[in-house]
Design a protein around this motif. Sequence first.
Motif, PDB file in Angstrom:
ATOM      1  N   ASN A  87       0.809  -1.221   0.000  1.00 42.04           N
ATOM      2  CA  ASN A  87       0.000   0.000   0.000  1.00 42.04           C
ATOM      3  C   ASN A  87       0.843   1.273   0.000  1.00 42.04           C
ATOM      4  N   LYS A 114       3.855   0.143   4.291  1.00 44.05           N
ATOM      5  CA  LYS A 114       2.552  -0.427   4.646  1.00 44.05           C
ATOM      6  C   LYS A 114       2.193  -1.528   3.651  1.00 44.05           C
ATOM      7  N   THR A 116      -0.766  -5.005   2.983  1.00 45.07           N
ATOM      8  CA  THR A 116      -1.974  -5.748   3.364  1.00 45.07           C
ATOM      9  C   THR A 116      -1.775  -7.202   2.957  1.00 45.07           C
ATOM     10  N   ASP A 118      -3.491 -11.024   2.749  1.00 43.14           N
ATOM     11  CA  ASP A 118      -4.653 -11.910   2.813  1.00 43.14           C
ATOM     12  C   ASP A 118      -4.143 -13.288   3.205  1.00 43.14           C
ATOM     13  N   LYS A 436     -12.266 -10.678  12.130  1.00 43.09           N
ATOM     14  CA  LYS A 436     -11.941  -9.325  11.685  1.00 43.09           C
ATOM     15  C   LYS A 436     -10.454  -9.201  11.359  1.00 43.09           C
ATOM     16  N   SER A 437     -10.133  -8.105  10.665  1.00 44.54           N
ATOM     17  CA  SER A 437      -8.741  -7.835  10.319  1.00 44.54           C
ATOM     18  C   SER A 437      -7.952  -7.427  11.562  1.00 44.54           C
ATOM     19  N   GLU A 438      -6.656  -7.690  11.516  1.00 50.57           N
ATOM     20  CA  GLU A 438      -5.750  -7.294  12.593  1.00 50.57           C
ATOM     21  C   GLU A 438      -4.596  -6.506  11.988  1.00 50.57           C
ATOM     22  N   THR A 439      -3.968  -5.682  12.812  1.00 49.89           N
ATOM     23  CA  THR A 439      -2.828  -4.886  12.355  1.00 49.89           C
ATOM     24  C   THR A 439      -1.636  -5.160  13.254  1.00 49.89           C
ATOM     25  N   LYS A 441       2.866  -4.459  13.545  1.00 55.30           N
ATOM     26  CA  LYS A 441       3.918  -3.547  13.088  1.00 55.30           C
ATOM     27  C   LYS A 441       5.286  -4.192  13.258  1.00 55.30           C
ATOM     28  N   GLU A 452       3.765  -1.014   8.758  1.00 55.83           N
ATOM     29  CA  GLU A 452       2.416  -1.381   9.196  1.00 55.83           C
ATOM     30  C   GLU A 452       1.882  -2.488   8.293  1.00 55.83           C
ATOM     31  N   VAL A 454      -1.446  -4.935   7.634  1.00 57.44           N
ATOM     32  CA  VAL A 454      -2.853  -5.257   7.895  1.00 57.44           C
ATOM     33  C   VAL A 454      -3.090  -6.715   7.493  1.00 57.44           C
ATOM     34  N   ASN A 456      -5.696  -9.603   6.751  1.00 54.04           N
ATOM     35  CA  ASN A 456      -7.073 -10.026   6.452  1.00 54.04           C
ATOM     36  C   ASN A 456      -7.108 -11.544   6.390  1.00 54.04           C
TER      37      ASN A 456
END
Length: 795
Positions: A87, A114, A116, A118, A436-439, A441, A452, A454, A456
């Motif tokens: 991202n 950043k 994401t 899956d 749910k999604s988690e974040t 670092k 960061e 994310v 999914n």
Amino acid sequence: MDARLLLILVLLGLSRAQQDGNECTKASAQSCGECIQAGEKCGWCTDESFLKQGEQKSTRCDEIDALIKKGCSNASIENPRGGVTVNKNKPVTNRTKDGVKLKPDQITQIQPQKLTLDLRSGEAQTFALKFKRAEDYPIDLYYLMDLSFSMKDDLENVKNLGTHLMKKMQTITSDFRIGFGSFVEKTVMPYISTTPAKLLNPCTSDQNCTSPFSYKNVLSLTEDGSQFNNLVSRQQISGNLDSPEGGFDAIMQVAVCANQIGWRNVTRLLVFSTDAGFHFAGDGKLGGIVLPNDGKCHLQDNMYTMSHYYDYPSIAHLVQKLSENNIQTIFAVTEEFQPVYQELKNLIPKSAVGTLTSDSNNVIDLIIDAYNSLSSEVILENSRLPDGVSISYISHCKNGVIEKGENGRKCSNISIGDEVKFEVAITAKGCPSNGKSETIKIKPLGFTEEVEIVLNFICECECHKDGIPNSPSCHFGNGTLECGACRCNDGRIGRNCECSKDEVRTEDLDANCRMDNGTDICSNNGDCVCGTCECKKRDNPEERYSGKFCECDNFNCDRSNNKLCGGHGRCECRKCICDANYTGSACDCSLDTSTCLASNKQICNGRGTCECGVCKCTDSKFQGQTCEICPTCPGVCTEHKDCVQCRAFATGDKKDTCEKECMYFNLKLVKMKNELPQPHDQPYINHCKERDANDCWFFFSYATKNDSTVEVHVAEELECPSGPDIIPIVAGVVAGIVLIGLALLLIWKLLMIIHDRREFAKFEKEKMNAKWDTGENPIYKSAVTTVVNPKYEGK
């Protein structure tokens, strides 16, 4: 067993049919979502006609290859995969000291920033992180000093530290700030004396000391080195009673009071200078302090005001706060306490220990060396991971060094401008309860920059969205048709939701599950569920029962070489279905004749038939893989010798019957034996050497061509032995006798000479050793007699 209880057990995946297999079949998944969470190799067949009679709904879940073998097409297999999306991917900063000056937030040292991910259960998602040490990166340095009485001479040397350190740090960065703080001890007994006089001056009467205190922020971070010198020069020594100091209280406040200290989002260095040990959590009980340190800022007018209220922080608490605030610690301690602080360094990541001289005159060099040591190492750390999520690192450091495991988090010996890479793999096992999604670092220790990520989680298949509620395929709308299978409404059971839990009777079920009105329910290979047989699962997921009454299986066929259907067919309902070119009850009979082909390209050398890929010789005297061996037959050369001799030379035993018995081969004559055909000229050839009646050798070759004709090549030149030459033999014998006689004579002469010389030497030796007696002969009498007159007086 009660029918209702049996049905409930089946729905819960706890039937007796459940056996060990791969992770997909073990899961006994009842939906596509459950299947894909069982493992990364698991797929779900959405083809409504996939299940055979007697197979359970969970049979749809298996490894992809197994589903294809069972007849499910690729297009009907649900197998969602995870992925990585970048991202934010700002490139790392390439800047020099002489270039344009950038603000700290304009400098990038880690890339990307950043992502994401899956995540599917069991499937690792891998991405690369790049780190590059930026040149001329800003530095904030806070000098925290022990001002107990034993550090009096050290304070004098630190008073000019600001300007001197500024000059030294200019070689590293053009953006440098420095601050100063001091500490002594908690202001309660038994750490200090609480008598009024000692509270004013804790030192002896001839020493002028300031009142004891826990921690004081003397100077927040500043670019003005002279201000550092001025304020530090005004500081006075204090005192306490015990040897360990309250430095941990001071470190905690320096770490958490970012605004008062003036920390920026740059490299943060904390220099901790002392000549003593330290108090830690639990020691506060000696002063009646039992409340654990809360890890919050309690500075008022730059003084720590809660030292009498909160206990010392623990080492783990300090590690957490230093890491959260990206502070790298340098312990400048005297040689006496080196071992203690070395152990502390091992517990605090990104920390260093330097040996301080007794008067701290080497503190600048110590700080420079410790900074270089800290900045040459990059260590990645990640925030807390969600349940079921794991992470692993592989580092690609300088000079091609690759590390895994815990060492995969770090790279050492990194210089300014060096670029290193890390391979990060994140794996989830199952889905979180909330879905749910988690974040999380990831950041390099001691740096403010972070990545960061994310997360999914893939918890359902794509076909889940297309489910048809109250589908007619699910027995008149008693369930949702989802991913090729029925998900029954409450109160309904069965593969197609065809039964109601409240209307089931055991007698009705059993009658529909017996084959040919027999006594065995589902052939003893399954359970009767809602009037339909659901076959048991086997330990081996490749083996299965099938059929309306579970009467068939794919593992009880004939075997050959310990292989089912000889490894050349498939087992269907206990019968082998053979592959092409194979036949027999165990598919062990090959129709391929290539294994029977002899070197002359004939099947079994024309002496047998090829049955199941093996030669069966028609004449019992022949044997071998292609009937090529005949132990009782004469050799080819011996067998054809007479015919070759009569046709080529008109001699031999068959010279009178030659035309009648020896016209079965084509004869070709060559001059010399080296002109005979070689093995590579003919497909099958024998070279022969035979002796004739005159004791001469003749040479020929015997070859069988592809059309079964025989061709014989004969060399016209014979090799006959010649008679012996008598004269050289006689002359040789005579010469040999003479030479042997002369040799023996010479040997005898030589031995005699050696013997004579030895005897002469022996004689000479005895002669030298002889001794002659010179005394008188005992029988000798002299002829002279001397008489002496007794009266003679010599006159």
